[in-house]
Scaffold this motif. Structure first.
Motif, mmCIF file in Angstrom:
data_model
loop_
_atom_site.group_PDB
_atom_site.id
_atom_site.type_symbol
_atom_site.label_atom_id
_atom_site.label_comp_id
_atom_site.label_asym_id
_atom_site.label_seq_id
_atom_site.Cartn_x
_atom_site.Cartn_y
_atom_site.Cartn_z
ATOM 1 N N GLU A 1 39.489 46.219 38.706
ATOM 2 C CA GLU A 1 40.578 46.384 37.807
ATOM 3 C C GLU A 1 41.177 47.717 38.238
ATOM 4 O O GLU A 1 40.695 48.553 38.409
ATOM 5 C CB GLU A 1 39.929 46.969 36.331
ATOM 6 N N ARG A 2 42.577 47.515 38.150
ATOM 7 C CA ARG A 2 43.321 48.700 39.097
ATOM 8 C C ARG A 2 44.191 49.360 37.847
ATOM 9 O O ARG A 2 44.848 48.681 37.084
ATOM 10 C CB ARG A 2 44.250 48.457 40.089
ATOM 11 N N PRO A 3 44.048 50.771 37.686
ATOM 12 C CA PRO A 3 44.917 51.202 36.642
ATOM 13 C C PRO A 3 46.151 51.271 36.802
ATOM 14 O O PRO A 3 46.875 51.220 37.835
ATOM 15 C CB PRO A 3 44.573 52.922 36.975
ATOM 16 N N GLY A 4 46.850 50.995 35.761
ATOM 17 C CA GLY A 4 48.374 50.958 35.587
ATOM 18 C C GLY A 4 48.954 49.532 35.587
ATOM 19 O O GLY A 4 50.045 49.021 35.357
ATOM 20 N N THR A 5 47.894 48.400 36.245
ATOM 21 C CA THR A 5 48.434 47.102 36.421
ATOM 22 C C THR A 5 48.595 46.313 34.979
ATOM 23 O O THR A 5 48.076 46.740 34.054
ATOM 24 C CB THR A 5 47.394 46.307 37.216
ATOM 25 N N ASP B 1 36.088 41.610 31.509
ATOM 26 C CA ASP B 1 34.820 41.043 30.688
ATOM 27 C C ASP B 1 33.731 40.557 31.231
ATOM 28 O O ASP B 1 32.887 40.136 30.692
ATOM 29 C CB ASP B 1 35.183 40.325 29.487
ATOM 30 N N ILE B 2 34.002 40.194 32.736
ATOM 31 C CA ILE B 2 32.961 39.437 33.644
ATOM 32 C C ILE B 2 32.192 40.499 34.003
ATOM 33 O O ILE B 2 32.300 41.307 34.634
ATOM 34 C CB ILE B 2 33.444 38.470 34.772
ATOM 35 N N PRO B 3 30.775 40.343 33.714
ATOM 36 C CA PRO B 3 29.614 41.197 34.281
ATOM 37 C C PRO B 3 29.490 41.415 35.740
ATOM 38 O O PRO B 3 29.858 40.130 36.479
ATOM 39 C CB PRO B 3 28.366 40.741 33.416
ATOM 40 N N GLU B 4 29.250 42.514 36.243
ATOM 41 C CA GLU B 4 29.126 42.600 37.652
ATOM 42 C C GLU B 4 28.329 41.751 38.298
ATOM 43 O O GLU B 4 28.703 40.935 39.348
ATOM 44 C CB GLU B 4 28.514 44.095 38.099
ATOM 45 N N GLU B 5 27.099 41.348 37.720
ATOM 46 C CA GLU B 5 26.220 40.402 38.254
ATOM 47 C C GLU B 5 26.684 39.093 38.537
ATOM 48 O O GLU B 5 26.452 38.235 39.486
ATOM 49 C CB GLU B 5 24.899 40.480 37.821
ATOM 50 N N PHE C 1 37.823 37.014 37.808
ATOM 51 C CA PHE C 1 38.925 37.714 36.815
ATOM 52 C C PHE C 1 38.770 37.563 35.489
ATOM 53 O O PHE C 1 37.940 36.655 35.095
ATOM 54 C CB PHE C 1 40.425 36.871 37.232
ATOM 55 N N CYS C 2 39.349 38.372 34.644
ATOM 56 C CA CYS C 2 39.117 38.362 33.094
ATOM 57 C C CYS C 2 39.057 37.107 32.593
ATOM 58 O O CYS C 2 39.828 36.211 32.948
ATOM 59 C CB CYS C 2 40.107 39.212 32.705
ATOM 60 N N THR C 3 38.056 36.929 31.921
ATOM 61 C CA THR C 3 37.824 35.638 31.102
ATOM 62 C C THR C 3 37.597 34.491 31.767
ATOM 63 O O THR C 3 37.578 33.451 31.250
ATOM 64 C CB THR C 3 39.062 35.301 30.018
ATOM 65 N N SER D 1 49.286 40.355 37.984
ATOM 66 C CA SER D 1 48.992 41.361 37.174
ATOM 67 C C SER D 1 47.659 41.965 37.676
ATOM 68 O O SER D 1 47.383 43.139 36.915
ATOM 69 C CB SER D 1 48.452 40.347 35.907
ATOM 70 N N PHE D 2 47.162 41.735 38.739
ATOM 71 C CA PHE D 2 45.776 42.619 39.086
ATOM 72 C C PHE D 2 46.251 43.569 40.284
ATOM 73 O O PHE D 2 45.565 44.415 40.529
ATOM 74 C CB PHE D 2 44.888 41.553 39.712
ATOM 75 N N CYS D 3 47.646 43.498 40.580
ATOM 76 C CA CYS D 3 47.900 44.281 41.808
ATOM 77 C C CYS D 3 48.780 45.346 41.639
ATOM 78 O O CYS D 3 49.563 45.418 40.753
ATOM 79 C CB CYS D 3 48.739 43.190 42.689
ATOM 80 N N VAL D 4 48.252 46.345 42.597
ATOM 81 C CA VAL D 4 48.929 47.829 42.279
ATOM 82 C C VAL D 4 50.125 48.087 43.391
ATOM 83 O O VAL D 4 50.838 48.559 43.208
ATOM 84 C CB VAL D 4 47.936 48.866 42.698
#
Ligand code: SF4
Length: 476
Positions: free
Chosen positions: A372-376, A385-389, A342-344, A193-196
């Motif tokens: 996050e990659r557009p279109g995936t 939703d995981i903050p950058e820090e 990764f998300c959540t 799901s994360f891959c282009v």
């Protein structure tokens, strides 16, 4: 696959300064040839593609140059796996833009995954770019260059269901004359799901095994002593003979290549836990020249996250694969790819990834924050939703854990002797050679008279860091 950068500075030295041969072995006078300069970004697949591109261009009156300033054609073979990879290319285009202002006749082309992902938008956003060519359209380069010569822009981003460039003899770039990549398949049918990659490289197709064996034999006859079979997911390699309908699996291909010569080392990358079956492991155990090393990306140590990633296996399945490797190829080293944040992903699930690194005892890993990659699938279904820090802190913990595990792993090699293929001079000192063990561990050791890259030696390990082993040559 793991990102790095290379350029045509390191062309196969043996071809420097001589007249260039096209596929018909007709000698072509240097002076008439235009010059191309190529920079490769991203994974080994892109390096290998740049060698295909170099071959196609050398067949249409181009020769490679080390010097970007004197190049008629400047090509960036790009990666799109993370946002940062594309930002790097955009910054590089800023630098090239200044050169082009000084030399308006220079043609600039963007190849690879970023070209495929952005298509004509790239021509609109980057006015200096004349050519946009996707990974399956390199055969069209001569035609597209013709369009540019006529004052137009050239673009071809069609993905193919059968292109494997099997008949093209790569021009070895970045070559040490000892090790080389051979791509055995293109594209990927997994939809992590994360891959282009499935969007930028298309559907999976495997290359005719006999063209792979002849390329490897040609390399061996020309002094190369190690080849790496490349694919996004080598374990799903499958080729059916058009007449006999015999099926060639990855295990069968591996055996065919291993049988070329016992002094030709065979590596492969990248494996997929879902498809890596025991037959490949038994073939590895049967042939000493198939290296005891497997790159087995896990991405996360937690099954809920693995399912969100659509990796199609869970932690228990992955652990079973590791156990199978340990049982059938006991001296095998294993490395991995890991995504932090990764998300959540919860703290507990992050801890599962840390515990997996120490349990699996990876010799090394490629570790990244989720981008996050557009279109995936993930971009369409989940929130980043995981903050950058927190992503950064988790990545730092993963890197720290891996470096601790790598140090323990490499320290266990002290006092042991390994068969090493000399690849060249150590980066730090030309009094030392560098080379790797079958376990893909880099080893540095003092030179001895009469030895050269391409020779095998026995090295006794005397010390270790988390990335390198140091030792000395001992008699066979
Ligand atoms: S296996 Fe997954 S991560 Fe690897 S290239 Fe294919 S889709 Fe991407």
């Amino acid at each position: 696959m793991n990102p790095t950068v290379s350029n045509s500075k390191n062309i196969d030295e043996s071809r420097q300064g001589e007249a260039f041969y096209n596929t018909d072995s007709e000698v072509i006078n240097h002076g008439n040839l235009k010059q191309f300069y190529i920079e490769s970004y991203g994974c080994s697949m892109n390096f290998s593609d740049s060698e295909i591109v170099a071959s196609i261009l050398s067949d249409c009156q181009y020769r490679p140059t080390r010097d970007i300033e004197s190049a008629d054609l400047v090509l960036l073979n790009t990666c799109s796996i993370r946002e940062k990879a594309e930002d790097t290319v955009r910054q590089r285009l800023r630098v090239i833009d200044k050169m082009k202002k000084r030399r308006p006749g220079m043609t600039v082309g963007v190849l690879g995954c970023m070209a495929e992902r952005l298509k004509k938008t790239l021509l609109e956003e980057e006015k200096l770019v004349d050519l946009v060519v996707g990974p399956d359209a390199y055969r069209d380069l001569p035609n597209l260059l013709g369009q540019v010569d006529d004052g137009d822009k050239g673009i071809n981003v069609l993905l193919s269901r059968d292109e494997t460039y099997a008949d093209i003899n790569p021009v070895r770039l970045e070559s040490n004359g000892v090790t080389a990549f051979i791509s055995i398949m293109r594209g990927c049918d997994n939809m992590c799901s994360f891959c282009v990659v499935p969007f930028t490289r298309g559907r999976e197709r495997s290359r005719d095994p006999f063209t792979i064996v002849s390329e490897a034999t040609h390399l061996f006859d020309n002094g190369y002593r190690e080849i790496t079979l490349l694919g996004q997911n080598v374990d799903s390699y499958k080729w059916i003979h058009p007449e006999t309908h015999e099926t060639y699996s990855f295990a069968k291909l591996l055996e065919l290549v291993a049988l070329i010569h016992p002094d030709l080392r065979v590596r492969f990358s990248t494996s997929h836990p879902k498809d890596m079956l025991d037959d490949v492991l038994y073939i590895m155990a049967r042939y000493e020249n198939i290296c005891s090393y497997i790159h087995l990306p896990i991405q996360s140590g937690n099954s809920r996250i693995l399912s969100l990633m659509n990796r199609t296996y869970d932690r228990a399945w992955y652990e079973d694969r590791i156990r199978a490797i340990r049982k059938i190829v006991p001296d095998c080293a294993i490395s991995s790819d890991i995504i932090a944040g990764f998300c959540t992903e919860t703290e507990e699930e992050h801890q599962d990834t840390l515990s997996m690194i120490s349990w699996a005892d990876y010799s090394m890993s490629y570790m990244f924050k989720y981008s996050e990659r557009p279109g995936t699938l993930a971009a369409r279904k989940y929130t980043d939703d995981i903050p950058e820090e927190i992503k950064q802190r988790r990545l730092s913990e993963i890197v720290a854990m891996q470096s601790e595990v790598s140090l323990k792993n490499l320290t266990r090699d002290i006092g042991h002797t390994f068969k090493v293929l000399i690849e060249g001079d150590s980066k730090k000192s030309n009094l030392d050679f560098k080379g790797r063990s079958a376990q893909n561990k880099m080893i540095i050791f003092p030179k001895q008279p009469g030895l050269k890259p391409g020779d095998y030696v026995q090295v006794l390990i005397e010390s270790a860091t988390s990335a390198t082993l140091m030792g000395r040559i001992v008699p066979n």
